[in-house]
Structure formats: structure tokens, C-alpha cells
Design an enzyme around this catalytic site. Structure first.
Site, PDB file in Angstrom:
ATOM      1  N   CYS A   1      39.171   6.533  29.654  1.00 35.49           N
ATOM      2  CA  CYS A   1      38.151   5.488  29.594  1.00 35.49           C
ATOM      3  C   CYS A   1      37.913   4.983  28.173  1.00 35.49           C
ATOM      4  CB  CYS A   1      36.842   5.973  30.208  1.00 35.49           C
ATOM      5  SG  CYS A   1      35.999   7.181  29.199  1.00 35.49           S
TER       6      CYS A   1
ATOM      7  N   CYS B   1      33.693   7.819  33.641  1.00 32.10           N
ATOM      8  CA  CYS B   1      35.094   8.194  33.405  1.00 32.10           C
ATOM      9  C   CYS B   1      35.712   8.696  34.727  1.00 32.10           C
ATOM     10  CB  CYS B   1      35.118   9.259  32.321  1.00 32.10           C
ATOM     11  SG  CYS B   1      36.754   9.816  31.897  1.00 32.10           S
TER      12      CYS B   1
ATOM     13  N   LYS C   1      56.117  44.996  39.066  1.00 29.97           N
ATOM     14  CA  LYS C   1      56.201  43.549  38.869  1.00 29.97           C
ATOM     15  C   LYS C   1      57.231  43.229  37.779  1.00 29.97           C
ATOM     16  CE  LYS C   1      53.125  40.969  40.157  1.00 29.97           C
ATOM     17  NZ  LYS C   1      51.904  40.593  40.718  1.00 29.97           N
TER      18      LYS C   1
ATOM     19  N   CYS D   1      35.009  14.206  26.714  1.00 31.24           N
ATOM     20  CA  CYS D   1      34.692  12.799  26.866  1.00 31.24           C
ATOM     21  C   CYS D   1      33.238  12.743  27.334  1.00 31.24           C
ATOM     22  CB  CYS D   1      35.603  12.157  27.916  1.00 31.24           C
ATOM     23  SG  CYS D   1      34.968  10.543  28.429  1.00 31.24           S
TER      24      CYS D   1
ATOM     25  N   LYS E   1      59.685  42.650  46.560  1.00 30.93           N
ATOM     26  CA  LYS E   1      58.298  42.219  46.726  1.00 30.93           C
ATOM     27  C   LYS E   1      58.335  40.704  46.862  1.00 30.93           C
ATOM     28  CE  LYS E   1      53.650  42.721  44.889  1.00 30.93           C
ATOM     29  NZ  LYS E   1      53.219  41.390  45.209  1.00 30.93           N
TER      30      LYS E   1
ATOM     31  N   GLU F   1      62.158  48.062  48.240  1.00 28.06           N
ATOM     32  CA  GLU F   1      62.247  46.735  48.872  1.00 28.06           C
ATOM     33  C   GLU F   1      61.927  45.649  47.868  1.00 28.06           C
ATOM     34  OE1 GLU F   1      59.262  46.747  51.910  1.00 28.06           O
ATOM     35  OE2 GLU F   1      59.882  48.735  52.562  1.00 28.06           O
TER      36      GLU F   1
ATOM     37  N   CYS G   1      39.103   9.101  24.621  1.00 28.18           N
ATOM     38  CA  CYS G   1      39.449   9.544  25.977  1.00 28.18           C
ATOM     39  C   CYS G   1      40.625   8.707  26.495  1.00 28.18           C
ATOM     40  CB  CYS G   1      38.245   9.387  26.893  1.00 28.18           C
ATOM     41  SG  CYS G   1      38.650   9.748  28.615  1.00 28.18           S
TER      42      CYS G   1
ATOM     43  N   TYR H   1      56.526  45.853  57.318  1.00 29.43           N
ATOM     44  CA  TYR H   1      55.596  46.962  57.566  1.00 29.43           C
ATOM     45  C   TYR H   1      55.256  46.969  59.051  1.00 29.43           C
ATOM     46  CZ  TYR H   1      51.499  49.940  56.501  1.00 29.43           C
ATOM     47  OH  TYR H   1      50.578  50.948  56.411  1.00 29.43           O
TER      48      TYR H   1
ATOM     49  N   ASP I   1      57.013  36.968  47.253  1.00 32.96           N
ATOM     50  CA  ASP I   1      55.850  36.304  46.673  1.00 32.96           C
ATOM     51  C   ASP I   1      55.422  35.131  47.558  1.00 32.96           C
ATOM     52  OD1 ASP I   1      53.868  35.652  44.961  1.00 32.96           O
ATOM     53  OD2 ASP I   1      55.152  34.696  43.472  1.00 32.96           O
TER      54      ASP I   1
HETATM   55  S1  IVH Z   1      53.686  46.610  51.886  1.00 31.56           S
HETATM   56  C1  IVH Z   1      49.826  49.022  52.580  1.00 31.56           C
HETATM   57  N1  IVH Z   1      55.948  45.467  51.206  1.00 31.56           N
HETATM   58  O1  IVH Z   1      52.361  42.334  48.231  1.00 31.56           O
HETATM   59  C2  IVH Z   1      51.012  48.298  52.089  1.00 31.56           C
HETATM   60  N2  IVH Z   1      53.923  44.319  50.663  1.00 31.56           N
HETATM   61  O2  IVH Z   1      49.919  43.773  46.689  1.00 31.56           O
HETATM   62  C3  IVH Z   1      51.175  46.957  52.644  1.00 31.56           C
HETATM   63  N3  IVH Z   1      54.269  42.153  49.585  1.00 31.56           N
HETATM   64  O3  IVH Z   1      49.569  42.190  50.306  1.00 31.56           O
HETATM   65  C4  IVH Z   1      52.040  46.041  51.913  1.00 31.56           C
HETATM   66  N4  IVH Z   1      56.467  42.188  49.596  1.00 31.56           N
HETATM   67  O4  IVH Z   1      51.429  40.488  50.664  1.00 31.56           O
HETATM   68  C5  IVH Z   1      54.606  45.374  51.189  1.00 31.56           C
HETATM   69  N5  IVH Z   1      58.038  44.583  50.725  1.00 31.56           N
HETATM   70  C6  IVH Z   1      56.701  44.473  50.705  1.00 31.56           C
HETATM   71  C7  IVH Z   1      56.038  43.351  50.157  1.00 31.56           C
HETATM   72  C8  IVH Z   1      54.639  43.324  50.145  1.00 31.56           C
HETATM   73  C9  IVH Z   1      55.389  41.502  49.266  1.00 31.56           C
HETATM   74  C10 IVH Z   1      52.913  41.648  49.297  1.00 31.56           C
HETATM   75  C11 IVH Z   1      51.931  41.767  50.424  1.00 31.56           C
HETATM   76  C12 IVH Z   1      50.826  42.632  49.914  1.00 31.56           C
HETATM   77  C13 IVH Z   1      51.003  42.555  48.440  1.00 31.56           C
HETATM   78  C14 IVH Z   1      50.629  43.885  47.821  1.00 31.56           C
END
Ligand code: IVH
Length: 669
Positions: free
Chosen positions: A410, A431, A313, A425, A116, A114, A407, A227, A118
Site C-alpha cells: 500500500c 492495507c 529422525k 506497515c 517413518k 521400518e 509497504c 500397525y 511423513d
Molecule cells: S507406529 C504406538 N510406524 O509417526 C506406535 N508410526 O510419532 C504407533 N509413523 O503417529 C505408531 N511411520 O503417524 C509407526 N512405520 C511407522 C510409522 C509411524 C510414520 C507416524 C505415525 C505416528 C507418528 C509417531
């Protein structure tokens, strides 16, 4: 229409509007235009106003938000919200795959890949198809109840449009601010000379924590769910469960794939490493999850994260652009930070124009010249960094960057203290950014936690001459704040917030004073050692250095702070206003020597207190918190999901394992 007709019409409009929302925000397939939608919404609003007996917290009209949300309630998560272990290379992914294989003793398994996302994680509870609660991750064990704010997020169903869902379940996911909204918001803030959000995650987080859900509604947040938790899930497969959740009406990523080999995982990673740039929201990696829930249970958890899942990552992105100018920022301590101003460049989804240059030595190490082509990188922390210079492209007439001597705010001559890399400063009393910075530090969450104020309000009050130092905060009243008379309600909230801070315990007051080098932990230790402000103010070098973590530099800084007339006057005024200038009786009584001489390891996830609180309780009772188990460990304070390697080591060394409840009893006796 008679009453009965109107009530039926309300029910029908609610159903239709939920349906249109779902079509628009989840399926991306609207069947009516915005005007028609607004028309139906207005009709419903009017009818609801006439029929208060039909009020429903999950009505589509509730998505607009209100300013009635008090402070957030803290809620204990039914299942703790753990995070994932991070990996950064193909090698790490292969190792994780092998460890899963080994953990499952060679049994076949599938992996769900999946995106990730942010943003910030959220846990949603649905009972009988209706959203009942939305809680932030918090410390993983307790989070903030942000239901009212989450209801304004259009892609989160208030009432599930699909069918076949369990009576009760939790679904977790990520709340995000789309790039387009983020950019528009920052443009607006720039125009209003307000501080910019560093990235969409911060912007989403700031938005979700707003106490006014109308603000949240206006920011157009989005959410992806990833999840599902509960006792009656439809399938043994995580992927299959999410597909079911999609059919119930949730927004689930289209990019999710189920694979059977490490090669397929790597293909998925490579594909999304570039393709993710076309997504409407920020992503920072890939999450890999063993698909079968049965196999997930067999693999279990370490203290911090599941063994059945891992995050990969993406690497930091790098671009090359021209350095136009170096400007300088003055912080709360007077430290002057050089900032590179560059030709705008697209990097990891945002336009980058500025990057920190840290200090003079950093500039020297690159021999930076104005006009240089510089390499800029954006890592996990998103604040861009300069990581190199392409000297071949240096213009012939380019001049080296000269660090300023005065600075920029000031005009005072800057000083550089021995052994330090920053220029300062020295005009701390006069300041402006130093004064404002100290006030901002004072109101911060970990200090006095006056969250009704923020950097913008501090700036405004300073400009209007209402506050010149932290003590002045306690003198402002509703009338003063509410200059033009239009904001009585928010002014009252601000004054209440300031008054509430009178209850903040002494140790945080010590931290809030902003004594140079005194961080949160040292402030706590100082407070516990000296017990009241007078003892701390009168302490000499030797006595200060007796406190754990206080060395000569810090001790001198504390003495200097309390020898400054202006600081003394501020502390005295704060005392007269009623701030806590001594440990409370409870705190003094709470200290005991029950754990004296004991070395204690904390492991696992706890229900009653956070790990930090347990550390404090151990200290208060004369014990010592240590990181790893050895023959000298007295016992392990173990919460849920204690890691098996720790368990094994404890058993081998014969170290006792004490549960959270047993420990709390031990402290009470
Ligand atoms: S699963 C026990 N799936 O990443 C597993 N997390 O460091 C629960 N996150 O706290 C997380 N995309 O905020 C999962 N496809 C994804 C995700 C995801 C982003 C975030 C989430 C979590 C952190 C994990």
C-alpha cells in the site's frame, strides 16, 4: 439379462474390480489396461443405477466420492493413538536399545525396522473383511470419521481380497500424497494463483479434511499400513503380523526388516538415509519397534508413547544456491517479512525457490548481498531456512540487501516499534493483506471455525468487494456469493457455516478479533475474567494486568484496539448480528470454587475430555494446573497409561491419585 442375471453380474463385476484395483495399486501388477478397467466400471455403475436394492457402501464404484459428506463425526478411538518419542543421533538409538535390554532383563529380542512415513496417521477398522470405519488421529483419544474420503484411496482395500484375517481388527498407517501428485497439484495451484502447499503432508491433510470426497478422489492419495491391533492377531511378532496383513491385501512397506543387534539397526538407518530419496512418498525417519508383542506389553508405555518403539529422525538436508532477489510479505498484523528468492534447487524431495529471512536483523547478521551463494536447509518443519552464506563466492559487484522503507502493498512508510525486530506497515485499515489476514484469522479453526470459508474464498470476496472486514461476513447471502449462478449448493454451505459461528463461545470471539498479542489462552482468560465484551472494552491498564499472562505491552494493545473507531464499529456490528459477546449462562454457572487452592497434576490419556479441556475445567473451578508432582500437589488427575515414574513419585510423596470418573463426580457435586 433378467433381474437375477443382472444381480449376479453386479456381484461378479464388484469382485473383479476389487481384484483389479488390488493388482494395480497394491501389487503394481495390473492384468488389464485402463480402458478395459473403465469399461467394467461403467458397466457396474449402470447396473447399480438400475438396482438400488443392491447398494453397497463398499462397492468399487463408491471410490469416486460424493459431495454428500456432512461435517465429520468425532469418534473415540478404541485404543488411543499415541505418538513415538523422537531421537536424532546414533547415541540416542544406542541408549534406547540398552533401555529395552534392561527393561527385558537381558532376555533376547528382535527389532523391526521400518520407514517413518511423513503423512497423516489413520486408523482403519475391518469387520468380516470389509472396511467399516476410518478415523484420523485427532487428539489421540478422539478423531474425525473420514471413512467416505478414505474410501477414495485406491490402495486401501474396501473388501479384503485375501483370506485368513480375524473377524474384527484395526490397522493403522499413514496416508500420503506421492511426490509426483504433490508437484502437479502445486503447479496447478501456482497457475491459478492459489496458495501453495508447503509439503505433501499438508497437502494430504488438507485433502483428507475436504468435505467433498470427489476432491479427495481426484488427488490420488496413497497409504502404507504399519500397525495391526486386535484381540485375535495371527502371531506374536509385529513383523509376522504385518506380513499376514500383506497377504490379506494391505499395502505394507517392502523395506521393513527384522534385526537382532544395534549395529544392524544403524546399517538400516544409514542405508535409508540416502535411499529414501528414491521412494515415491515422503519419509522423515526410521521407526524401530521391539518385535514380540509379549515383550512390547512387558515394556509398556510412558504417558505419551510406547517404550517398545522409537522414531529416529533424519537430519535436515542442506544445499547451496544463489540469492536472486529479496521480496517482502505483509502479514495480518502488518509485520513485514523478507523472503529470499533463489535459483531453484532440489532439497529433500521438493524444488526450493524461496526461504524466509525473518527480519532485518537476520539479513544483517549474514551481511546478505544479492547474488550471494546461500546455504538452505529443510528441517522437520519443511519451510526452508537460510543457514549461512559462502562469502568466497560473492560476486565483486554484489550489493548488500537493503530493507525496504515503504509497504510493498500500500506504499505506507514502515515503522519499527521499540524493542521489536519487525518493521510494520501502520496502515491497518487500508492495507489489503492486513485486512485479508484479519479475516483469515477470524475464520480459523481455533477462532470462529468457519471452515466452509478458506483463504481463497476470502481473497475472492475481498476482490469482489463483498467483504472489507470481519463484520461484513455476516451480511453476505447466497445470491451475492453465487454471482454466476453455478454454485448454489456451495454458496448455501458457506452461508450456513457463517451462521453456525454465531454459537461460537465468547472466549473464542475474543481471540477471533485478532487483538495484537492476544493469543488463544489469554483470550480465554480475558473472557473468563471480564465475562462480557463491555467490561473488557472499558477495562483500564491496571485491571487488565490483573489477568494472568497479561503484561503492560498486551494491556496497552487491548486498550488501543478498543479505542479505535473502526474496531468499535466492527464489534458493535458483530454484536448486532448475534455473536456471543458474553460468557454463556452455562459457562458462568460452571465456574465454582470447588477446587480453590488446589494444585493438580494431569497425567495419562483420557476418555471423556482432552487434556486441554481438563485444564480448563480445573481453572473454571478455581484450581491450578501444575506440571510436576511435588509435596504441594493436592492430587493427580490420572488417565490411562500414567507414567510409572510419576506413579512412583506420587506414592513416595503420598499424593492422591484421582481417576477421570472420580474427578468428574467431584466437579458435579
Ligand atoms: S507406529 C504406538 N510406524 O509417526 C506406535 N508410526 O510419532 C504407533 N509413523 O503417529 C505408531 N511411520 O503417524 C509407526 N512405520 C511407522 C510409522 C509411524 C510414520 C507416524 C505415525 C505416528 C507418528 C509417531
Amino acid at each position: 439379462m433378467n433381474t437375477l442375471d443382472e444381480q449376479q453380474r453386479i456381484a461378479q463385476l464388484r469382485k473383479e474390480l476389487h481384484e483389479h484395483n488390488y493388482r494395480y495399486y497394491v501389487l503394481n501388477q495390473p492384468t488389464i489396461d485402463d480402458q478395459q478397467f473403465d469399461f467394467l466400471m461403467h458397466e457396474l455403475q449402470d447396473l447399480e443405477a438400475r438396482h438400488p436394492e443392491m447398494a453397497d457402501p463398499n462397492s468399487p464404484t463408491q471410490r469416486v466420492g460424493s459431495d454428500l459428506n456432512g461435517e465429520f463425526q468425532q469418534v473415540t478411538h478404541r485404543y488411543p493413538m499415541l505418538s513415538l518419542a523422537n531421537t536424532y543421533s546414533e547415541q540416542d538409538v544406542r541408549e534406547w536399545y540398552s533401555s529395552v535390554k534392561k527393561g527385558l532383563a537381558g532376555e533376547e529380542f528382535e527389532v523391526c525396522c521400518e520407514m517413518k512415513y511423513d503423512g497423516l496417521s489413520i486408523s482403519l477398522t475391518y469387520v468380516n473383511g470389509r472396511l467399516t470405519q476410518a478415523v484420523t488421529r485427532g487428539d489421540g483419544v478422539h478423531g474425525d470419521d473420514v471413512t467416505a474420503n478414505v474410501k477414495t484411496i485406491q490402495s486401501i482395500p474396501l473388501v479384503l481380497p485375501g483370506e485368513g484375517y480375524p473377524d474384527e481388527f484395526e490397522i493403522r498407517g499413514e496416508i500420503l500424497m506421492p511426490w509426483s501428485v504433490f508437484e502437479r497439484l502445486n503447479k496447478e495451484r501456482e497457475a491459478a494463483e492459489e496458495p501453495l502447499f508447503a509439503n505433501p503432508r499438508n497437502a494430504a491433510s488438507g485433502t483428507l479434511k475436504s468435505l467433498d470426497s470427489r476432491v479427495v478422489a481426484s488427488r490420488q492419495l496413497d497409504a502404507y499400513l504399519y500397525y495391526l491391533l486386535g484381540s485375535e492377531l495371527p502371531a506374536d511378532g509385529h513383523f509376522e503380523n504385518l506380513e499376514a496383513a500383506r497377504s490379506w491385501g494391505f499395502k505394507i512397506s517392502e523395506g521393513m526388516r527384522k534385526v537382532k543387534s544395534v549395529e544392524e539397526i544403524l546399517d538400516f538407518i544409514n542405508y535409508w538415509d540416502t535411499e529414501r530419496k528414491n521412494l515415491p512418498v515422503a519419509t522423515d525417519g526410521i521407526v524401530l519397534k521391539v518385535n514380540s508383542l509379549r515383550q512390547q506389553r512387558a515394556l509398556g508405555f510412558t504417558a505419551k508413547s510406547p517404550r517398545w518403539a522409537i522414531a529416529y529422525k533424519f537430519k535436515a538436508e542442506r544445499e547451496c544456491t544463489r540469492l536472486l532477489e529479496v521480496t517482502y510479505q505483509v502479514g495480518r498484523t502488518g509485520a513485514v517479512t523478507p523472503v529470499a528468492n533463489m535459483e531453484p534447487v532440489q532439497l529433500a524431495g521438493t524444488t526450493v525457490k524461496r526461504a524466509t529471512l525473518n527480519n532485518e536483523d537476520f539479513i544483517r547478521s549474514f551481511d546478505l548481498h544479492i547474488g550471494d551463494m546461500v546455504y538452505v536447509e529443510k528441517g522437520g518443519e519443511i519451510i526452508p531456512k537460510i543457514v549461512g552464506v559462502n562469502i568466497d563466492e560473492r560476486p565483486i559487484i554484489a550489493q548488500p540487501v537493503q530493507f525496504i522503507q515503504r509497504c510493498p502493498e500500500c506504499g505506507s512508510r514502515l515503522v519499527r516499534y521499540e524493542g521489536e525486530s519487525a518493521w510494520y506497515c501502520p496502515n491497518d485499515a487500508g492495507c489489503p493483506p492486513q485486512i485479508k489476514g484479519r479475516i483469515e484469522h477470524f475464520i480459523a479453526r481455533k477462532a470462529m471455525n468457519i471452515d466452509s470459508l478458506g483463504p481463497e474464498t476470502v481473497d475472492e470476496y475481498y476482490r469482489r468487494g463483498l467483504v472489507k472486514n470481519v463484520a461484513d461476513l455476516y451480511t453476505i447471502d447466497v445470491q451475492q456469493i453465487n454471482g454466476d449462478g453455478s454454485r448454489t449448493k456451495s454458496a448455501q454451505r458457506i452461508v450456513n457455516g457463517i451462521q453456525k459461528s454465531l454459537q461460537v463461545p465468547f472466549e473464542r470471539v475474543v481471540f477471533a478479533l485478532g487483538i495484537r498479542f492476544v493469543g488463544e489462552t489469554t483470550a480465554r482468560l480475558l473472557a473468563r475474567h471480564f465475562k462480557n465484551i463491555d467490561a473488557l472494552m472499558n477495562a483500564g491498564l491496571q485491571e487488565l494486568e490483573e489477568v494472568e499472562g497479561v503484561g503492560e505491552v498486551m494491556a496497552k494493545s487491548i486498550i488501543a484496539y478498543f479505542h479505535n473507531e473502526e474496531n468499535l464499529s466492527i464489534v458493535n456490528r458483530l454484536r448486532n448480528f448475534g455473536l456471543q459477546m458474553a460468557l454463556s449462562e452455562e459457562q458462568t454457572a460452571a465456574t465454582s470454587d470447588r477446587l480453590s487452592g488446589k494444585s493438580i497434576v494431569i497425567s495419562g490419556v483420557f476418555a471423556h475430555h482432552s487434556r486441554d479441556e481438563y485444564k480448563l475445567i480445573i481453572e473454571q473451578n478455581g484450581g491450578k494446573n501444575v506440571g510436576s508432582i511435588s509435596g504441594k500437589t493436592s492430587f493427580i488427575l490420572a488417565g490411562d497409561n500414567m507414567g510409572p515414574s510419576k506413579l512412583e513419585k506420587a506414592q513416595k510423596l503420598g499424593v492422591a491419585i484421582i481417576s477421570e470418573e472420580e474427578f468428574l463426580k467431584m466437579i458435579e457435586e
